[in-house]
Design an enzyme around this catalytic site. Structure first.
Site, PDB file in Angstrom:
ATOM      1  N   GLU A  46       0.910  -1.207  -0.194  1.00 39.04           N
ATOM      2  CA  GLU A  46       0.039   0.174  -0.093  1.00 39.04           C
ATOM      3  C   GLU A  46       1.134   1.324   0.033  1.00 39.04           C
ATOM      4  O   GLU A  46       1.665   1.338   0.959  1.00 39.04           O
ATOM      5  CB  GLU A  46      -0.785  -0.113   1.355  1.00 39.04           C
ATOM      6  CG  GLU A  46      -2.102  -0.953   1.364  1.00 39.04           C
ATOM      7  CD  GLU A  46      -2.762  -1.325   2.515  1.00 39.04           C
ATOM      8  OE1 GLU A  46      -2.501  -0.312   3.248  1.00 39.04           O
ATOM      9  OE2 GLU A  46      -3.145  -2.271   2.686  1.00 39.04           O
ATOM     10  N   ASP A  57      -4.308   8.379  11.269  1.00 34.31           N
ATOM     11  CA  ASP A  57      -3.032   7.717  11.509  1.00 34.31           C
ATOM     12  C   ASP A  57      -2.254   8.069  12.897  1.00 34.31           C
ATOM     13  O   ASP A  57      -2.820   9.161  13.473  1.00 34.31           O
ATOM     14  CB  ASP A  57      -2.038   8.101  10.375  1.00 34.31           C
ATOM     15  CG  ASP A  57      -2.556   7.517   9.106  1.00 34.31           C
ATOM     16  OD1 ASP A  57      -2.699   6.392   9.153  1.00 34.31           O
ATOM     17  OD2 ASP A  57      -2.695   8.353   8.086  1.00 34.31           O
TER      18      ASP A  57
END
Length: 258
Positions: A46, A57
């Site tokens: 990814e 995140d």
């Protein structure tokens, strides 16, 4: 056949997907990271699109994203770096990022450039399913790209079924509702969630991400899915500065898939 479909048709278990931040640790490291991941045995990568406000995140990926932006990474430069990547890297590649930079770049232009460099799938976690269906599904599916969607421990079974019907490639099972980050082990509640989804016998294969960091958590995840996604732990390893970039990548991936 899409490379993601080919991977899942050929490998029944133990699929390792690795998240990397484009332009990290160095601006021009993107291609070397991809090549080294393939050489070390990763099954899929990814490619994270750096963004200035990555709310989902944890601190490790946030920091790598900020450093990549400071290095000068942009979507336009990333596509330039990926030009010709399919002469070197054959494993599936997925673009992952937030919707904002993609819309700034232009969705049609983004999809076209993804196809031109050989991207196989897209993950845009903050693109709502209904907006995807109404505005972008025809464009993305028509280009031969898989749109990969996420489910969490709080996602109902009905919603999971809806997501499976709409998305392609694989189902991204978020192991924890918190932000991304490496953890040493998985909680009992997480294992119960994995078991619940596994028992649904969905038509789309699943990979588990968020909190997978080592061989132990990777193997645990593989008991309930076709494989797992590792992000923060990999970012920490490549940013450590010990040995060459290639050596750091091999040293990280090797023990997980041994």
């Amino acid at each position: 056949m899409n490379r993601i479909d080919k991977l899942f048709s050929e490998k029944e278990q133990g699929i390792l997907s690795v998240y990397m931040t484009a332009g990290f640790p160095g601006l021009n490291d993107t291609v070397q990271v991809l090549e080294s991941l393939q050489e070390s045995g990763a099954d899929m990568v990814e490619i994270g699109i750096p963004f200035s406000d990555p709310l989902a995140d944890g601190p490790v990926i946030q920091k790598s994203s900020q450093e990549a932006l400071e290095n000068g990474m942009s979507l336009a430069l990333l596509f330039k770096q990926l030009s010709g990547i399919r002469n070197k890297v054959q494993i599936p590649l997925v673009m992952m990022g937030y919707l904002n930079p993609v819309l700034q770049y232009g969705m049609e232009r983004f999809v076209k450039d993804c196809v031109s460099v050989g991207i196989d799938g897209l993950i845009l976690p903050d693109l709502p399913m209904d907006i995807y269906q109404e505005e972008y599904r025809d464009l993305i599916e028509g280009a031969g790209l898989h749109f990969i969607m996420l489910v969490t421990p709080q996602t109902s079974e009905d919603r999971i079924k809806q997501i499976v019907d709409v998305s392609g490639g694989f189902l991204y099972m978020v192991a924890d509702s918190s932000t991304t980050g490496a953890r040493k082990d998985l909680k009992e509640s997480q294992l119960e969630y994995f078991a619940r989804v596994k028992q649904m016998k969905l038509s789309l294969p699943a990979l588990i991400g968020f909190g997978i960091s080592n061989r132990e958590t990777f193997q645990q995840a593989c008991e309930y899915s076709r494989g797992a996604i590792i992000g923060s732990a990999f970012i920490q390893a490549v940013g450590s500065g010990k040995g060459t970039l290639e050596q750091r990548i091999h040293a990280f991936v090797g023990p997980i898939i041994q």
